[in-house]
Motif scaffolding. Structure first.
Motif: not given
Length: 65
Positions: A35-43, A48-64
């Motif tokens: 499954i894909a779990v939403c992180r942007c909060g807009q799905s 579950f993720c519906d790919s809204t992060h691509k159009s809502c401006g969600f930005r987050e990148a981090s590395e282990a």
């Protein structure tokens, strides 16, 4: 249970393996083995993720570390 969780930069958490996803009341969601779990909060299909992060401006990148 064996589970792999992958965090995609500017995208969802993808959970793969043998797991159970439950809500705050202890009720299990109907899921498969991936499954894909939403992180942007807009799905519209939370949690579950519906790919809204691509159009809502969600930005987050981090590395282990």
């Amino acid at each position: 249970m064996s589970v792999k969780v992958t965090k995609y930069d500017e995208g969802p958490y993808v959970i793969q393996g043998d797991f159970i996803l439950v809500d705050g009341k202890g009720n299990a969601f109907q899921t498969g083995d991936s499954i894909a779990v939403c992180r942007c909060g807009q799905s519209k299909t939370q949690p579950f993720c519906d790919s809204t992060h691509k159009s809502c401006g969600f930005r987050e990148a981090s590395e282990a570390r």
